[in-house]
Structures are given as C-alpha cells and as structure tokens.
Design a protein around this motif. Structure first.
Motif, PDB file in Angstrom:
ATOM      1  N   MET A 158       0.762  -0.931  -0.106  1.00 21.51           N
ATOM      2  CA  MET A 158       0.009  -0.167   0.124  1.00 21.51           C
ATOM      3  C   MET A 158       0.629   1.621   0.285  1.00 21.51           C
ATOM      4  N   ASP A 159       0.339   2.562  -0.961  1.00 15.93           N
ATOM      5  CA  ASP A 159       0.855   3.904  -0.747  1.00 15.93           C
ATOM      6  C   ASP A 159       0.723   4.695  -0.669  1.00 15.93           C
ATOM      7  N   LEU A 160       0.618   6.007  -0.991  1.00 17.32           N
ATOM      8  CA  LEU A 160       0.367   6.803  -0.480  1.00 17.32           C
ATOM      9  C   LEU A 160      -0.777   7.701  -2.087  1.00 17.32           C
ATOM     10  N   ASN A 161      -0.516   7.423  -2.885  1.00 15.20           N
ATOM     11  CA  ASN A 161      -1.424   6.965  -3.769  1.00 15.20           C
ATOM     12  C   ASN A 161      -2.834   7.212  -4.064  1.00 15.20           C
ATOM     13  N   THR A 162      -2.652   5.226  -2.913  1.00 14.13           N
ATOM     14  CA  THR A 162      -3.883   4.208  -3.017  1.00 14.13           C
ATOM     15  C   THR A 162      -4.932   4.856  -1.796  1.00 14.13           C
ATOM     16  N   SER A 163      -4.275   5.151  -1.040  1.00 11.41           N
ATOM     17  CA  SER A 163      -5.227   6.756  -0.232  1.00 11.41           C
ATOM     18  C   SER A 163      -5.407   8.029  -0.765  1.00 11.41           C
ATOM     19  N   LYS A 164      -4.693   8.548  -1.128  1.00 16.97           N
ATOM     20  CA  LYS A 164      -5.354  10.023  -2.238  1.00 16.97           C
ATOM     21  C   LYS A 164      -6.417   9.136  -3.512  1.00 16.97           C
ATOM     22  N   ASP A 165      -6.468   8.130  -4.070  1.00 15.31           N
ATOM     23  CA  ASP A 165      -7.120   8.137  -5.562  1.00 15.31           C
ATOM     24  C   ASP A 165      -8.383   7.212  -4.756  1.00 15.31           C
ATOM     25  N   CYS A 166      -8.451   7.094  -3.203  1.00 17.70           N
ATOM     26  CA  CYS A 166      -9.545   6.533  -2.922  1.00 17.70           C
ATOM     27  C   CYS A 166     -10.302   7.667  -2.201  1.00 17.70           C
ATOM     28  N   LEU A 167      -9.323   9.244  -1.052  1.00 18.61           N
ATOM     29  CA  LEU A 167     -10.279  10.296  -0.615  1.00 18.61           C
ATOM     30  C   LEU A 167     -10.876  10.958  -2.551  1.00 18.61           C
ATOM     31  N   SER A 168     -10.000  10.710  -3.011  1.00 17.38           N
ATOM     32  CA  SER A 168     -10.543  11.536  -4.420  1.00 17.38           C
ATOM     33  C   SER A 168     -11.787  10.606  -4.945  1.00 17.38           C
ATOM     34  N   LYS A 169     -11.669   9.249  -4.883  1.00 17.68           N
ATOM     35  CA  LYS A 169     -13.046   8.964  -5.640  1.00 17.68           C
ATOM     36  C   LYS A 169     -14.592   9.036  -4.084  1.00 17.68           C
ATOM     37  N   GLY A 170     -13.985   9.521  -3.620  1.00 20.87           N
ATOM     38  CA  GLY A 170     -15.465   9.205  -2.272  1.00 20.87           C
ATOM     39  C   GLY A 170     -15.842  11.068  -1.884  1.00 20.87           C
ATOM     40  N   LYS A 171     -14.889  11.890  -2.680  1.00 18.60           N
ATOM     41  CA  LYS A 171     -15.006  13.475  -2.791  1.00 18.60           C
ATOM     42  C   LYS A 171     -15.920  13.402  -4.062  1.00 18.60           C
ATOM     43  N   ARG A 214     -18.399   8.803   2.641  1.00 20.50           N
ATOM     44  CA  ARG A 214     -17.773   8.211   4.137  1.00 20.50           C
ATOM     45  C   ARG A 214     -17.315   7.411   4.170  1.00 20.50           C
ATOM     46  N   ARG A 215     -18.401   6.769   4.253  1.00 22.34           N
ATOM     47  CA  ARG A 215     -18.118   5.269   4.962  1.00 22.34           C
ATOM     48  C   ARG A 215     -17.120   4.309   4.395  1.00 22.34           C
ATOM     49  N   ASP A 216     -17.394   5.065   2.842  1.00 28.49           N
ATOM     50  CA  ASP A 216     -17.120   3.483   2.076  1.00 28.49           C
ATOM     51  C   ASP A 216     -15.151   3.751   1.845  1.00 28.49           C
ATOM     52  N   VAL A 217     -15.237   5.417   1.952  1.00 31.39           N
ATOM     53  CA  VAL A 217     -13.361   5.889   2.022  1.00 31.39           C
ATOM     54  C   VAL A 217     -12.895   5.320   3.542  1.00 31.39           C
ATOM     55  N   VAL A 218     -13.544   5.248   4.396  1.00 25.58           N
ATOM     56  CA  VAL A 218     -12.093   4.715   6.054  1.00 25.58           C
ATOM     57  C   VAL A 218     -12.677   3.526   6.179  1.00 25.58           C
ATOM     58  N   ASP A 219     -13.710   2.851   5.474  1.00 27.35           N
ATOM     59  CA  ASP A 219     -13.495   1.228   5.520  1.00 27.35           C
ATOM     60  C   ASP A 219     -11.985   0.749   4.621  1.00 27.35           C
ATOM     61  N   ALA A 220     -12.279   1.368   3.435  1.00 30.81           N
ATOM     62  CA  ALA A 220     -11.032   1.305   2.400  1.00 30.81           C
ATOM     63  C   ALA A 220      -9.891   1.837   3.463  1.00 30.81           C
ATOM     64  N   ALA A 232      -6.311  10.692   6.389  1.00 32.60           N
ATOM     65  CA  ALA A 232      -7.413   9.878   5.327  1.00 32.60           C
ATOM     66  C   ALA A 232      -8.623  10.459   6.074  1.00 32.60           C
ATOM     67  N   GLU A 233      -8.733   9.803   7.200  1.00 29.51           N
ATOM     68  CA  GLU A 233      -9.889   9.545   7.805  1.00 29.51           C
ATOM     69  C   GLU A 233     -10.314  10.860   8.294  1.00 29.51           C
ATOM     70  N   ALA A 234      -9.836  11.994   9.151  1.00 29.58           N
ATOM     71  CA  ALA A 234      -9.633  13.211   9.063  1.00 29.58           C
ATOM     72  C   ALA A 234     -10.201  14.584   7.689  1.00 29.58           C
ATOM     73  N   ASN A 235      -9.193  13.995   7.202  1.00 29.92           N
ATOM     74  CA  ASN A 235      -9.992  14.927   5.362  1.00 29.92           C
ATOM     75  C   ASN A 235     -11.421  14.100   5.033  1.00 29.92           C
ATOM     76  N   ILE A 236     -11.673  13.530   4.823  1.00 31.45           N
ATOM     77  CA  ILE A 236     -12.921  12.964   4.306  1.00 31.45           C
ATOM     78  C   ILE A 236     -13.672  13.392   6.094  1.00 31.45           C
ATOM     79  N   GLN A 237     -13.307  13.630   6.708  1.00 31.95           N
ATOM     80  CA  GLN A 237     -14.556  14.138   7.320  1.00 31.95           C
ATOM     81  C   GLN A 237     -14.745  15.196   7.100  1.00 31.95           C
ATOM     82  N   LYS A 238     -13.856  16.267   7.054  1.00 30.44           N
ATOM     83  CA  LYS A 238     -13.472  17.710   6.834  1.00 30.44           C
ATOM     84  C   LYS A 238     -15.007  17.724   5.820  1.00 30.44           C
TER      85      LYS A 238
END
Length: 188
Positions: free
Chosen positions: A1-14, A136-142, A159-165
């Motif tokens: 797992m890397d940071l890009n995976t996390s960013k992709d997940c956040l952008s999909k959630g947004k 939001r829940r999908d991003v947190v679960d991922a 990431a959880e803090a960002n998606i909550q914002k």
C-alpha cells in the motif's frame, strides 16, 4: 500500500459526494415554485414512434411569461401524445391543446402546497446527506483495509480526518442549497 492508493480513494469519495450534490440540484430543479419552469418536463416521457422519449426531445418548450409554458411539437401529430404524457405524469398541470401547441397555465401555489414542497425538498436534502455519509463510510472502510495491508496508521488517521472535513463541507453545502430552495418556494 502506498500514499497514492489513499489519495485515489479520497478523490473517489469526494467525486461520489459531488455526484450527490449534482443529483440533489437536478431533483430540486423539478420542483415548481409557482413560476413557469420548462425543466419539469425533462422527466415526462412521451410515446414517440414506440419508444419513450422526454418531451424536450420532441417539442420546443418556451416560457412567454412567469405563469405560462408553451409546448410546440415538431410534428403536429405528436400534440395528443404529449398532452396524454403530461396527464399521465401527474405533475399537477392541466394542458390546454389548441391544435397547434399546448399551453400550460401555472396556478399559484397554496400555502399548504408550498409547505408540502418544502418538506419534499428537505427529504431530498436528507437523501443527499445519506449519499455523502455513504461515500465517507466507504473511504473510511477502505483505509481500515489499507491499514491491515500495511499502510501506516498515521496516514489512515489523516485520511479519515480529511474525509470528515469534506463530509462536513458537503453537508453544509446541502443545507445551503435546501435553505435557498425553501426560500424560493415560500416566497409568494
């Protein structure tokens, strides 16, 4: 797992949250507030040579004044089909067919009907908020899954803090949209 995976997940959630807002705005566009709005016919389907077609694709819809909508079919023989589709759609309008075009007079809304529309608008807002929370829940679960696969805990917490914002911002935007629609509906 890397940071890009996390960013992709956040952008999909947004992106899902943006779609929820877009859907809410589209739904609210169909609410009539006592003013002529041709968008209410976007979901009215007319039988066009055997296939259901939205009214705007078979006729020209104009608003000559705030209380009148004119529907001019491109083919004269479609006029009765369009009239029937408007009746069947049960959108609260009575079409008047003069053989050339369909005229719809917009009646003023009663106080009771205005309150009913506000209630419906608020329900649409709640549906949009549900979609935002689901994203939001999908991003947190991922991210919990990513953490089990080796992503550092601090990255997951960030990431959880960002998606909550983002969730809070989108919920605030939904509240603003609903408040504006409520004001529009209740203004006589």
């Amino acid at each position: 797992m890397d940071l890009n995976t996390s960013k992709d997940c956040l952008s999909k959630g947004k992106e899902k949250m943006n779609k929820a807002i877009a859907h809410l705005e589209e739904e609210l566009r169909n609410f009539r507030a006592g003013k002529a709005n041709p968008a209410i016919f976007n979901n009215v389907m007319v039988d066009y040579y055997g296939s259901p077609t939205p009214v705007p694709q078979v006729a020209s819809i104009t608003v000559p004044d705030a209380k009148t909508i004119l529907i001019q079919p491109w083919e004269k023989k479609m006029i009765s089909n369009i009239e029937k589709a408007i009746f069947d759609a049960n959108i609260g309008y009575t079409p008047v067919n003069n053989g050339e075009q369909i005229r719809i007079n917009i009646p003023p809304l009663t106080e009771e009907r205005r309150r009913e529309l506000v209630k419906k608008a608020k329900a649409e807002g709640e549906n949009a908020k549900l979609s935002v929370r689901s994203a939001r829940r999908d991003v947190v679960d991922a991210h919990k899954k990513f953490q089990k696969e080796g992503l550092p805990e601090d990255v997951c917490k960030d990431a959880e803090a960002n998606i909550q914002k983002e969730t809070d911002l989108f919920n605030k935007k939904i509240d603003e949209i609903i408040a504006a629609k409520e004001k529009e509906i209740m203004t006589v």
